[in-house]
Design a protein around this motif. Structure first.
Motif, PDB file in Angstrom:
ATOM      1  N   ASN A  51      18.104  57.745  67.248  1.00 27.14           N
ATOM      2  CA  ASN A  51      17.761  58.778  66.270  1.00 27.14           C
ATOM      3  C   ASN A  51      17.374  60.085  66.965  1.00 27.14           C
ATOM      4  O   ASN A  51      16.779  60.065  68.038  1.00 27.14           O
ATOM      5  N   CYS A  65      16.730  53.537  69.280  1.00 27.77           N
ATOM      6  CA  CYS A  65      17.702  53.496  68.175  1.00 27.77           C
ATOM      7  C   CYS A  65      18.648  54.691  68.159  1.00 27.77           C
ATOM      8  O   CYS A  65      19.556  54.746  67.330  1.00 27.77           O
ATOM      9  N   CYS A 100      12.724  53.989  63.777  1.00 23.91           N
ATOM     10  CA  CYS A 100      12.339  52.648  64.256  1.00 23.91           C
ATOM     11  C   CYS A 100      10.838  52.537  64.555  1.00 23.91           C
ATOM     12  O   CYS A 100      10.358  51.450  64.858  1.00 23.91           O
ATOM     13  N   CYS A 116      15.486  59.178  70.308  1.00 23.85           N
ATOM     14  CA  CYS A 116      14.898  57.859  70.511  1.00 23.85           C
ATOM     15  C   CYS A 116      15.757  57.069  71.500  1.00 23.85           C
ATOM     16  O   CYS A 116      16.977  56.976  71.330  1.00 23.85           O
ATOM     17  N   CYS A 153       9.220  57.648  66.649  1.00 25.16           N
ATOM     18  CA  CYS A 153      10.525  57.815  65.989  1.00 25.16           C
ATOM     19  C   CYS A 153      10.367  57.451  64.517  1.00 25.16           C
ATOM     20  O   CYS A 153       9.929  56.351  64.196  1.00 25.16           O
TER      21      CYS A 153
HETATM   22 ZN   LIG Z   1      14.023  55.011  67.006  1.00 31.56          ZN
END
Ligand SMILES: [Zn+2]
Lengths: 136, 376
Positions: free
Chosen positions: A35, A33, A47, A30, A44
């Motif tokens: 991730n 964020c 988020c 991501c 994602c």
């Molecule tokens: Zn994210």
């Protein structure tokens, strides 16, 4: 003769399967964020934004668990028995289902593994071998 | 405010279990409900809640309405709740909440399926694109968890076998059980691998059959003159959304959340439980559930089960009618019925002075979990 089951390729996962053909395992990261995850999804799961990119993994990871099939649930695998399927966690975080290169008797959980793409028939697939550089 | 004891299971009913050619799930649902109503001693006209788990082997849209029509009732609240194998126990909890909230007065909770004479495809499907790797079927998901548990904690196949031995022993004593031959650990060890490390004797039956329960408030049961209502002392649910491959911890499950809610409502703990009716789709499921419920510490399930603790006369008699491994492979409702019989004192394998029973239902690969505590 039956053929190996095929993934459903669409706009989301085309790059993933194309990369495996080149010997590279990619995962999603991501841009919002940070991730990292597999399998491929549109948003994602942390988020919920769709602002991600695909990143090549180092191919190194560890063995979470594995099983050995002695029963076939699809005609293709009938003459492949017994065969192993593993859960591997990449060092970048994502986990995935994959094939194994080594004999199951050599395996233990949390062992270091390294990607070894298999393309013995049909589409290239993620497989992992015991990482001998780390073998104790 | 606790719901402890506010509602009861007023009646239970079931069909035969096993291979029932010529019967469809709708017919099995109607038979189970008819018998549950008769057991409660009430007419169907008072039923205004109907909670149904759809037949696992074949999905039907709006199946709750199909069952209501077949029963000739017009429930105010209800429908199908899909949580896989956790649904039946969960729906009993939802029925209690609906009754408490004034949304219904008397609820029927019912399930029936015929995967044995029909199709068992639901348990053998590939897991999405991972079918490329040969990742198919329900047993493999549990085997993946079992392997990790064995390596992490030293759990052995023989210890899993002790769970199967207990369930098969109790099923052998139950004339209504589908599989009535007891096994030894040696038999378990000789049974073939399905998906290693799980053997055939670690895997539950595939069965036709139906079972139903009537739920109402304790007060209503008294007004209606219900003969032998069994109080619902606690219930809870827990879930993980992660598939096996993505699950951060394979060997700790949502059963812990589910049980903590049920124990809190009941004001009880594991030491207060006389009988355990634990969902045994696979032996490893029982081991994980016993640990997560707090009957033993995480990782000590193997030692807890290995010396006959789960057999009649042991510390925690388990699946006293045989469970999914021996009575019927039905996803969960049979465990509720057996708990009711044990608390009533009418079970074939009656445990003396059984006052509290805990029931677990769970679905997917330890995705969904539901707990009930019954007792007086
Ligand atoms: Zn994210």
């Amino acid at each position: 003769m039956t053929t190996r089951p095929e993934p459903e390729i669409d706009e989301r996962n085309r790059e993933y399967w194309a990369a495996l053909e080149e010997g590279v395992l990619k995962y999603q990261r991501c841009l919002g964020c940070g991730n990292a995850w597999l399998p491929i999804r549109s948003e994602c799961p942390r988020c919920l934004e769709a602002n991600w990119t695909m990143v090549p993994s180092s191919g190194r990871g560890r063995l979470i668990s594995w099983v050995v099939y002695h029963t076939s649930y699809h005609p293709y695998f009938e003459d492949k028995l017994p065969y192993a399927v593993a859960v591997v966690q990449l060092e970048e975080g994502p986990r995935l289902i994959a094939s194994l290169v080594d004999e199951p008797s050599e395996l233990r959980i949390d062992q270091r593994m390294v990607l070894s793409v298999q393309r013995d028939d049909g589409r290239a697939r993620a497989a992992f071998a015991v990482d001998r550089d780390y073998a104790r | 405010m606790s719901l402890r004891g506010t509602a009861v299971i007023a009646g239970i009913g079931q069909t035969e279990y096993g291979k029932l050619p010529g019967r469809n799930p709708l017919s099995l649902n109607v038979e189970a409900c008819r018998k549950a109503l008769a057991d409660a001693g009430i007419e169907k006209d008072v039923v205004d809640g109907l909670f149904v788990k759809y037949p696992t082997s074949t999905f039907h849209s709006m199946y709750g309405q199909t069952v209501a029509e077949a029963l000739g009732i017009q429930p105010a609240i209800g429908g199908v709740w899909d949580q896989g194998g956790a649904a039946n126990a969960s729906m009993i909890g939802f029925a209690v909440m609906a009754i408490e909230a004034g949304q219904c007065d008397v609820a029927l909770v019912t399930f029936a399926d015929n995967p044995r004479t029909g199709t068992r495809q639901a348990y053998q499907r590939g897991w999405g694109d991972d079918a490329v790797y040969g990742w198919f079927g329900t047993p493999a998901g549990y085997a993946m968890i079992a392997q990790r548990h064995m390596q992490q904690f030293g759990t052995t196949s023989e210890q899993l076998g002790a769970i199967a031995v207990a369930c098969r022993k109790h099923g052998a004593a139950n004339p209504g059980a589908q599989l009535r031959n007891p096994i030894t650990i040696a038999d378990h060890q000789a049974s073939r691998w399905i998906v290693e490390p799980l053997r055939r004797d670690d895997c539950c039956l595939v069965s036709d059959g139906g079972a139903a329960a009537v739920v109402m408030s304790a007060e209503r049961a008294e007004e209606l003159g219900v003969a032998d209502p069994v109080p619902i002392l606690g219930f809870g649910q827990g879930q993980t959304s992660w598939e096996v491959a993505q699950r951060p911890d394979l060997t700790s499950t949502a059963a812990a959340v589910s049980a903590s809610k049920a124990f809190a409502m009941a004001g009880l703990g594991p030491k207060d439980i006389d009988i355990a009716e634990i969902y045994d789709c696979f032996t490893i499921t029982v081991l994980l559930t016993l640990e997560d419920y707090g009957f033993c510490a995480k990782g000590e399930g193997g030692k807890f089960v290995e010396d006959g603790a789960l057999e009649l006369g042991g510390a925690l008699p388990l699946n006293t009618a045989g469970g999914l491994l021996s009575e019927t492979g039905m996803p969960g409702m049979q465990l509720v019925l057996e708990a009711v019989r044990q608390i009533r004192g009418t079970a074939v394998t009656q445990v003396p002075k059984a006052r509290t029973a805990i029931v677990s239902n769970q679905g997917g690969i330890m995705h969904t979990h539901s707990t009930l505590i019954l007792g007086r």
